[in-house]
Design an enzyme around this catalytic site. Structure first.
Site, mmCIF file in Angstrom:
data_model
loop_
_atom_site.group_PDB
_atom_site.id
_atom_site.type_symbol
_atom_site.label_atom_id
_atom_site.label_comp_id
_atom_site.label_asym_id
_atom_site.label_seq_id
_atom_site.Cartn_x
_atom_site.Cartn_y
_atom_site.Cartn_z
ATOM 1 N N ALA A 291 57.101 61.064 45.679
ATOM 2 C CA ALA A 291 56.045 60.292 46.596
ATOM 3 C C ALA A 291 56.712 59.301 47.201
ATOM 4 O O ALA A 291 56.204 58.157 47.011
ATOM 5 C CB ALA A 291 55.028 59.681 45.388
ATOM 6 N N VAL B 236 60.283 45.863 49.549
ATOM 7 C CA VAL B 236 59.760 46.184 50.825
ATOM 8 C C VAL B 236 58.390 45.867 50.922
ATOM 9 O O VAL B 236 57.493 46.553 49.967
ATOM 10 C CB VAL B 236 59.968 47.762 51.306
ATOM 11 N N MET C 195 60.994 59.009 41.391
ATOM 12 C CA MET C 195 59.876 59.752 41.035
ATOM 13 C C MET C 195 59.045 60.288 41.952
ATOM 14 O O MET C 195 58.392 61.127 41.778
ATOM 15 C CB MET C 195 59.134 59.255 39.901
ATOM 16 N N LEU D 212 55.211 47.706 48.550
ATOM 17 C CA LEU D 212 55.015 49.101 48.660
ATOM 18 C C LEU D 212 55.208 49.871 47.374
ATOM 19 O O LEU D 212 56.096 49.708 46.619
ATOM 20 C CB LEU D 212 56.190 49.935 49.667
ATOM 21 N N GLU E 217 58.192 54.145 52.659
ATOM 22 C CA GLU E 217 59.196 53.335 53.341
ATOM 23 C C GLU E 217 60.204 52.544 52.198
ATOM 24 O O GLU E 217 61.305 52.246 52.711
ATOM 25 C CB GLU E 217 58.487 52.244 54.315
ATOM 26 N N GLY E 218 59.531 52.130 51.099
ATOM 27 C CA GLY E 218 60.721 51.369 50.192
ATOM 28 C C GLY E 218 61.627 52.237 49.672
ATOM 29 O O GLY E 218 62.905 51.691 49.592
ATOM 30 N N HIS E 219 61.341 53.678 49.527
ATOM 31 C CA HIS E 219 62.277 54.280 49.056
ATOM 32 C C HIS E 219 63.383 54.734 50.356
ATOM 33 O O HIS E 219 64.570 55.049 50.069
ATOM 34 C CB HIS E 219 62.063 55.696 48.559
ATOM 35 N N GLY F 221 65.248 49.314 43.405
ATOM 36 C CA GLY F 221 64.343 48.319 43.990
ATOM 37 C C GLY F 221 64.277 47.201 43.101
ATOM 38 O O GLY F 221 63.980 47.271 41.857
ATOM 39 N N GLN G 130 58.736 58.171 30.120
ATOM 40 C CA GLN G 130 58.438 56.833 30.394
ATOM 41 C C GLN G 130 56.815 56.480 30.642
ATOM 42 O O GLN G 130 56.451 55.425 30.948
ATOM 43 C CB GLN G 130 59.031 56.186 31.518
#
Length: 334
Positions: A33, A181, A31, A189, A36-38, A152, A65
């Protein structure tokens, strides 16, 4: 090394996107924004697709959602920086459509139902959330036509529902879960972390601390049980147990007294103690739920449960709602 990146904003253009080569197409749905996780998701997709494959990232803030009192309008839109991160992480294309492109006739009348699992935990707090999530994931899977779709594990219930949808409705795609992450201090994150001020962030650390406390209690009590069962019977066994009890003397007394004979009860108690303490901080952590569930259907596990489980937590700090979870493994015991 960053790659050339194609920005696509219409379904028609996406349908004309040629396959890059002989490798698979992998999609990472977001979505926006991006953080580092993405980036980890995109890098993992790049690794799995290989040099002959293709990585497509979707950026779409899905209104279906979000509930009436949730942060749809507040949710950050940062497409320029999202494109830079996606490019650096190895994406080949970003599909960033407008709402009217995804829902050309307005809000869809026909939607995917998340079923009983979608009404538990996050679904109980956010009615309709998972129906909206699955509806857009189904649409994006049709539009992007991937071989692999990566999500994730931080959104564990979402991942479980997507896997169930792909299985139940025969989607020709492999759903891949990627580990959560975390920041160096343990905070998972999230795009919503940017809403936290300094004091709120300190309080928010209780979520991961609670999960780690549950994990540590499981490891400690499982080790205690295993060593006790390996000890001889009678006086020698009693002596061994007493010695082990001394080693665990530093364990939280509140959790020990609250825990039942089953390991799941002990795990819940250890986690809950951390969360209760965080409820007395300034600002306080306001707990929504702490649950230890079976990842197949997100029902609570019983005191004698064995196998894989998910320890999940949701809470508000200030105006920001955060979720987190960790996987756990309960071994068989007598």
């Amino acid at each position: 090394m960053s790659r050339d990146l194609l920005l696509i904003d219409t379904a028609e253009e996406l349908a004309k996107l040629p396959r890059a080569g002989s490798g698979p197409r992998a999609v990472v749905m977001t979505m926006g924004a991006l953080h580092e996780g993405h980036a980890t998701l995109v890098r993992t997709a790049r690794e799995q697709a290989g040099p002959e494959g293709q990585v497509v990232v979707t950026v779409f803030v899905n209104p279906l959602q979000f509930g009436a009192n949730e942060d749809l309008d507040r949710y950050p839109r940062t497409l320029e920086s999202d494109l830079a991160l996606a490019r650096e992480a190895g994406a080949d294309a970003v599909f960033a459509p407008a709402v009217e492109e995804v829902y050309p006739g307005g809000a869809p009348q026909v939607r995917i139902s998340s079923g009983p699992m979608g009404g538990r935990l996050e679904g109980a707090t956010r009615p309709g959330h998972f129906d909206g999530m699955l509806t857009v994931v189904a649409k994006l899977l049709h539009l992007t036509r991937p071989d692999l779709a990566l999500f994730g594990q931080k959104d564990a219930q979402q991942l479980a529902l997507i896997r169930r949808m792909a299985t139940d409705l025969n989607f020709p795609v492999e759903i891949v879960g990627v580990p959560t992450v975390r920041e160096d201090d343990g905070l998972a994150l999230s795009s919503r972390n940017r809403y936290l001020n300094t004091a709120e962030r300190r309080t928010a650390l209780a979520l991961s601390r609670a999960l780690f406390a549950g994990r540590d209690r499981l490891a400690a009590q499982a080790a205690l049980r295993a060593r006790a069962e390996a000890s001889p019977a009678s006086d020698e066994r009693a002596t061994a147990l007493a010695r082990l009890g001394e080693i665990r003397a530093s364990a939280d007394a509140h959790a020990v007294s609250a825990a039942g004979t089953g390991l799941p009860d002990a795990v819940r108690a250890a986690s809950l103690h951390v969360l209760e303490e965080a409820g007395r901080l300034d600002p306080p952590l306001v707990l929504d739920y702490l649950a230890l569930v079976d990842p197949e259907d997100f029902t609570d596990v019983g005191p004698d449960f064995t196998g894989r489980a998910v320890l999940a937590v949701a809470a508000k700090v200030g105006a920001t709602r955060l979720i987190d979870n960790i996987p756990l493994e309960f071994g068989a015991h007598s």
